[in-house]
Design an enzyme around this catalytic site. Structure first.
Site, mmCIF file in Angstrom:
data_model
loop_
_atom_site.group_PDB
_atom_site.id
_atom_site.type_symbol
_atom_site.label_atom_id
_atom_site.label_comp_id
_atom_site.label_asym_id
_atom_site.label_seq_id
_atom_site.Cartn_x
_atom_site.Cartn_y
_atom_site.Cartn_z
ATOM 1 N N GLU A 83 0.839 -1.209 0.000
ATOM 2 C CA GLU A 83 0.000 0.000 0.000
ATOM 3 C C GLU A 83 0.872 1.257 0.000
ATOM 4 O OE1 GLU A 83 -3.057 -0.225 -0.654
ATOM 5 O OE2 GLU A 83 -3.746 -2.165 0.085
ATOM 6 N N CYS A 141 -17.505 -7.213 -16.953
ATOM 7 C CA CYS A 141 -17.525 -7.899 -18.256
ATOM 8 C C CYS A 141 -16.452 -8.975 -18.387
ATOM 9 C CB CYS A 141 -17.396 -6.892 -19.389
ATOM 10 S SG CYS A 141 -15.718 -6.220 -19.568
ATOM 11 N N GLY A 161 -10.729 -0.376 1.805
ATOM 12 C CA GLY A 161 -11.781 -1.378 1.741
ATOM 13 C C GLY A 161 -11.422 -2.469 0.759
#
Length: 177
Positions: A83, A141, A161
């Site tokens: 991160e 998709c 999240g």
């Protein structure tokens, strides 16, 4: 040359950045390098340590600023950072560690859910010896996905999240939704 260098792993949510970071650190561990990983301490979705979205766990130091762990990492030759986009001092830290001969591996988002750049990560690109951009699978998709799309209306950038808050999407599905 002192052997220090920076490896940068970028891509959208759910592209396997943390998994790739762990894989690379484990390779160095097998080769008997002293390794440490650092995670952003405000990311506590799954508990302590570094976690992948598929619930794999890896031991990690926790910090909100990388300068806060300088003393704790002096004896390590490989530093993994997860991160990376959330660390305000990521560029200076990585450059310093690489110049001191350490191997630095950073996993980070390259763009926000609005497809705006995380500038600190983009600033790392010209300083890195290796840059890999991973893709995910579009959750609408099922084509290649290069973008993260937030579900809901929250506009704050730092909202941590998982699949409950974000989707990986392709260009068409990003624009269409």
């Amino acid at each position: 040359m002192n052997g220090g260098h920076i490896q940068l792993i970028i891509g959208p949510m759910f592209s396997g950045k943390s998994t790739e970071l762990i894989r690379r650190v484990r390779r160095y561990q097998i080769a008997q390098y002293k390794c440490v990983t650092i995670k952003y301490s405000n990311d506590n979705r799954y508990g302590t340590g570094l976690w992948t979205h598929d619930k794999n766990n890896f031991e990690a130091l926790e910090a909100t600023k990388l300068c806060d762990v300088l003393e704790a990492i002096t004896d390590f030759s490989v530093i993994g950072i997860d991160e990376g986009q959330f660390f305000p001092d990521i560029v200076e830290f990585c450059e310093r560690m690489a110049n001191e001969g350490k191997i630095v591996i950073v996993a980070a988002l390259d763009g926000t859910f609005q497809r705006k750049p995380f500038n600190n990560i983009l600033d790392l690109i010209p300083l890195s010896e290796m840059v890999v951009k991973l893709t995910a699978v579009c959750m609408k998709c099922f084509k290649e996905a290069s973008f993260s799309k937030r579900l809901g209306t929250e506009t704050k950038i730092e909202i941590i999240g998982g699949i409950d808050m974000y989707q990986s999407v392709c260009r068409k599905c990003y624009i269409d939704s």
